[in-house]
Structure formats: C-alpha cells, structure tokens
Design an enzyme around this catalytic site. Structure first.
Site, PDB file in Angstrom:
ATOM      1  N   ALA A  69      -3.941 -11.563  -0.437  1.00 39.79           N
ATOM      2  CA  ALA A  69      -3.207 -12.425   0.164  1.00 39.79           C
ATOM      3  C   ALA A  69      -3.083 -12.430   1.738  1.00 39.79           C
ATOM      4  CB  ALA A  69      -1.730 -12.270  -0.423  1.00 39.79           C
ATOM      5  N   THR A  70      -3.221 -11.200   2.113  1.00 34.89           N
ATOM      6  CA  THR A  70      -3.388 -11.047   3.899  1.00 34.89           C
ATOM      7  C   THR A  70      -4.271 -12.029   4.355  1.00 34.89           C
ATOM      8  OG1 THR A  70      -2.476  -8.866   3.446  1.00 34.89           O
ATOM      9  CG2 THR A  70      -3.409  -9.534   5.733  1.00 34.89           C
ATOM     10  N   GLN A 179       4.052 -13.098  -4.629  1.00 35.60           N
ATOM     11  CA  GLN A 179       5.121 -12.415  -5.454  1.00 35.60           C
ATOM     12  C   GLN A 179       5.146 -13.540  -6.694  1.00 35.60           C
ATOM     13  OE1 GLN A 179       5.553  -9.142  -5.623  1.00 35.60           O
ATOM     14  NE2 GLN A 179       5.176  -8.608  -3.819  1.00 35.60           N
ATOM     15  N   SER A 197      -2.869 -12.917  -4.833  1.00 37.11           N
ATOM     16  CA  SER A 197      -3.463 -11.661  -4.814  1.00 37.11           C
ATOM     17  C   SER A 197      -3.550 -11.203  -6.126  1.00 37.11           C
ATOM     18  CB  SER A 197      -2.758 -10.645  -3.760  1.00 37.11           C
ATOM     19  OG  SER A 197      -3.686  -9.490  -3.535  1.00 37.11           O
ATOM     20  N   HIS A 199      -4.220  -8.012  -7.357  1.00 41.14           N
ATOM     21  CA  HIS A 199      -3.764  -6.663  -7.633  1.00 41.14           C
ATOM     22  C   HIS A 199      -2.046  -6.741  -7.934  1.00 41.14           C
ATOM     23  CE1 HIS A 199      -1.741  -5.191  -3.648  1.00 41.14           C
ATOM     24  NE2 HIS A 199      -2.359  -6.163  -3.188  1.00 41.14           N
ATOM     25  N   THR A 235     -22.076 -13.152   0.007  1.00 40.28           N
ATOM     26  CA  THR A 235     -22.262 -13.127  -1.424  1.00 40.28           C
ATOM     27  C   THR A 235     -20.902 -13.270  -2.251  1.00 40.28           C
ATOM     28  OG1 THR A 235     -24.325 -11.821  -1.170  1.00 40.28           O
ATOM     29  CG2 THR A 235     -23.510 -11.893  -3.226  1.00 40.28           C
ATOM     30  N   CYS A 321       4.418  -2.838   2.764  1.00 43.15           N
ATOM     31  CA  CYS A 321       3.610  -3.164   3.922  1.00 43.15           C
ATOM     32  C   CYS A 321       4.549  -3.484   5.244  1.00 43.15           C
ATOM     33  CB  CYS A 321       2.861  -4.798   3.883  1.00 43.15           C
ATOM     34  SG  CYS A 321       2.333  -4.907   2.190  1.00 43.15           S
TER      35      CYS A 321
HETATM   36  N1  PMP Z   1       2.227 -11.706   0.701  1.00 42.20           N
HETATM   37  C1  PMP Z   1       3.255 -11.013   0.060  1.00 42.20           C
HETATM   38  C2  PMP Z   1       4.337 -12.044  -0.468  1.00 42.20           C
HETATM   39  C3  PMP Z   1       3.074  -9.994  -0.463  1.00 42.20           C
HETATM   40  O1  PMP Z   1       4.117  -9.207  -1.206  1.00 42.20           O
HETATM   41  C4  PMP Z   1       1.862  -8.920  -0.032  1.00 42.20           C
HETATM   42  C5  PMP Z   1       1.722  -7.759  -0.729  1.00 42.20           C
HETATM   43  N2  PMP Z   1       2.489  -6.632  -0.364  1.00 42.20           N
HETATM   44  C6  PMP Z   1       0.930  -9.802   0.667  1.00 42.20           C
HETATM   45  C7  PMP Z   1       1.298 -11.136   1.181  1.00 42.20           C
HETATM   46  C8  PMP Z   1      -0.159  -8.849   1.234  1.00 42.20           C
HETATM   47  O2  PMP Z   1      -1.146  -8.933  -0.102  1.00 42.20           O
HETATM   48  P1  PMP Z   1      -2.554  -8.227  -0.191  1.00 42.20           P
HETATM   49  O3  PMP Z   1      -2.005  -6.594  -0.301  1.00 42.20           O
HETATM   50  O4  PMP Z   1      -3.370  -8.722  -1.383  1.00 42.20           O
HETATM   51  O5  PMP Z   1      -3.114  -8.699   1.134  1.00 42.20           O
END
Ligand code: PMP
Length: 379
Positions: A69-70, A179, A197, A199, A235, A321
């Site tokens: 997601a980042t 989320q 994301s 994970h 790829t 994070c």
């Molecule tokens: N956005 C939100 C709302 C998240 O909770 C997170 C993960 N904590 C992220 C972005 C970042 O996701 P990723 O670890 O997949 O980069």
C-alpha cells in the site's frame, strides 16, 4: 501465543500459500515472453486479474500491482499531482491518514504543492462543511482513508465523493483502503483511486494494488518494459498476483458474518476495559470492530506492550509504521495530548477466539495491576 495485531499484518492463509507455491513451481515462464511457457504464465495471471476486477466490478486495466500500500499511495498521490499540476497545486488530506500519506505530502510540499488538512469531529468523522470550504478551483486531489489504521474509524466514502464532486468536478478522490478491504465491504466506484495491500488480508507480503479509474490521468513514476503493469513495469510477480487474488476472494466472502463475530469480541473487551480508571477507550460509533484503541493514562504504552509480550500477547502502540511518540489519530479525535501519548491498538480477526480474549483480559489485569503498583512504589 495470543496475536492481537492483525492490523499490522496477518498470517498468510494456508490455501493462499498453497496457490503461491503451486504457481511458483508450475508457472516459471515470464508472462512477457511470447513462447508457450510465457503464454501459460500470462493466462494464469490474467485469470487472477480478472477475478479481482470481477470482485470489484472494475476493468482489468484499472489495476496496477505494487509492492504494497505504501507504493500504491505514492503512485496515487505523486502520479496524479504531477499529471494535474497545470490545473492546480492544492491537495486535501484528512488528519486520520496513515504515516505514509503524510510522508508523501511532505515530499509534495517540497516540490511546490500546497496541502490542507480537513477537520473531523470527536467520532473521527470528516467535517463535511470544512471539506466543502477547503475545496477550491485549484484543488486537484482529496485523499481520505476508508478506515483509519489506529482506531478503525470508517469514513462514508460515497457521501464524501458527492461533496467533493459537487464542489469541484475535476478534483480526484483517492482513498487508502488498506484497513478496509477484506474487513468491510468497499465500493471502488466511490473513489477515483484506491490503495490496498495483500498482507493485511491473509495474503503474502510484497504485493499490493492501486485501483485507478480509467478516466484518471497519471504521470508514471517508474519507467521500464512490460505491458501489463504500466505504472509499475518489469516482470509481473505472477505467484504473488495469483495468491493476492485468492486472498481477496477468501477475505471478501462471509465478510458480514465475520464482522458480526468480531464485533462481539470487541464489545467484550470494551465492557471489561472500561472498568479501569486509568484506561480510556478511543472508540466511536463509526469505528469498525476489527480495531480497538485505548489510552493508558498512567502507564507508558510501550512498557505495557512489552509486559504483555512476556505472556506471549502481541498488540501495537500507535501503528507498526508510526515512529511518533503521539498518536495523530487520537489527537485529531480528542485534542488531548496526554490521551494521545500512550495508546495501545488491539486488532482482531475472525481467527481470534473467545478463549483468547478471555485470556487476554486476564493478562491485561495482571499487567495493569503490576505496573500500577510499581509506579506507586516509584513515586
Ligand atoms: N495504509 C494503511 C492504512 C496501513 O494500515 C498500512 C500498513 N500499516 C499502509 C498504508 C502501508 O502498507 P504496506 O505495508 O503494504 O506498505
């Protein structure tokens, strides 16, 4: 072990892992290759992409796979800002975003964009009037997360879209749905762009996605070859895409049933923890039940977290994070620095059991009493 940190990351689902292993083993060709091995991999990948696009009723070409997601947030905010800089340089975000959004905003400010922060009420709901006031003719983008990662506050995206488009039909609407996806139902047609994301939904680490509606123009940030992921060339990671598709399918099935079960667990924790004088529940009626945030008014959250860890109970302070001392979300809700300075996030899953919650509450009591006693001894 009692794992209550599902919003930081989830254990990979066994069937998802199986599909990852099978596609790694049996589909070794590069989907960009034109020989039969490549064609076979491409067919598998395309069927996974189709499954995802069917789930959300979007076009296959509207999906870009990212590392998480980042990266999706980076592409969404920077890519659309650069593409629309002739129309304006003003961007609006909420005060409830994930730290990655604020880091991107800092960068955008450094290259000349102007960022405004829309207010919210004590429940965490974005202030509609303030949003209306802040949208200007040069507002190119509004980014508001679907569900806040620290407290689970859920925003009404459809309503926000109506407000944004009414004020300025050219303003794009991005939502970080990391989320929300797989926890509550989401409609990608409420937004122009969305991030997610794998994970967080029992999928593998290393893959996420950006949804970009086909009418949205975006300046690519990465250049290379490959015709599938135009905004993230190279790829394509076929096994990760296949596993992500499976994780989405599993997470979006039975979503309401799971949510109701998790709500009962959440209620049980709230009922118990509200009895403590030194504990405040940072929860409002618009929070999803998967995330429960509390403030420890007399004990440092980090000390509490490690004391719980001694009993193999795992929770978070702020978000995994966030390196900040103070929770920006709790501050934005209650405007109380003390309340925002020692927060714990307990995040739940359909895998959580009532027995685990009972044990957690027992360990919580033990740790709370011990640390409160030590604190009194010290003073
Ligand atoms: N956005 C939100 C709302 C998240 O909770 C997170 C993960 N904590 C992220 C972005 C970042 O996701 P990723 O670890 O997949 O980069």
């Amino acid at each position: 072990m009692i794992y209550l940190d599902y919003s930081a990351t989830t254990p990979v689902n066994y069937d998802v892992l199986e599909s990852y292993i099978r596609s790694t083993r049996d589909f070794s060709g590069n989907p960009n290759s034109i020989h039969s091995l490549g064609v076979k991999s491409k067919a598998l990948m395309n069927s996974a992409i189709k499954q995802i696009s069917d789930t959300f009723n979007i076009l296959e070409s509207e999906i870009t796979f990212t590392s998480g997601a980042t990266m999706a947030n980076n592409l969404a905010l920077i890519g659309t800002s650069l593409a629309n800089m002739r129309e304006g340089n003003h961007i609006i975000v909420s005060k409830l975003e994930h730290p990655s959004i604020y880091e991107i905003c800092k960068y955008l400010e450094s290259i000349g964009f102007e960022i405004s922060y829309v207010n919210n009420d004590e429940d965490g709901l974005v202030d509609f009037e303030d949003l209306k006031r802040k949208i200007r003719p040069d507002t190119i983008l509004v980014s508001i997360c679907a569900v806040n990662s620290e407290t689970g506050i859920r925003q009404p995206l459809k309503m926000l879209r109506q407000i944004i488009k009414k004020e300025n039909n050219n303003t794009l609407f991005h939502s970080d749905m990391t989320q929300a996806l797989g926890k509550v139902s989401v409609n990608l047609h409420d937004v122009d762009l969305a991030s997610a994301s794998a994970h967080k939904i029992y999928g593998p680490k290393g893959i996420g996605l950006l949804y970009k509606n086909s009418h949205v123009s975006m300046t690519p940030l990465l250049y290379g070859s490959g015709h599938v992921n135009l905004l993230n060339p190279g790829t394509p990671p076929v096994p990760l895409i296949v596993a992500f598709a499976k994780a989405i399918r599993l997470a979006t099935t039975d979503i309401d049933k799971r949510e109701n079960f998790i709500r009962r667990l959440n209620d049980k924790i709230v009922d118990d923890l509200k009895k403590y004088d030194g504990v405040l529940i940072n929860h409002s009626k618009i929070c999803i039940p998967h995330i429960l945030n509390i403030s420890l008014m007399n004990i440092k959250a980090e000390t509490f977290l490690h004391a719980l860890e001694e009993h193999e109970v795992y929770v978070s302070t702020n978000t995994a994070c966030s390196s900040g001392e103070i929770s920006t979300t709790v501050m934005a809700m209650y405007r109380d620095a003390k309340r925002a300075s020692s927060t714990l996030r307990i995040s739940l899953s359909h895998l959580t059991t009532t027995d685990e919650i009972n044990k957690f509450l027992l360990y919580f009591k033990m740790v709370y009493e011990k640390l409160s006693f030590l604190k009194k001894e010290e003073s």
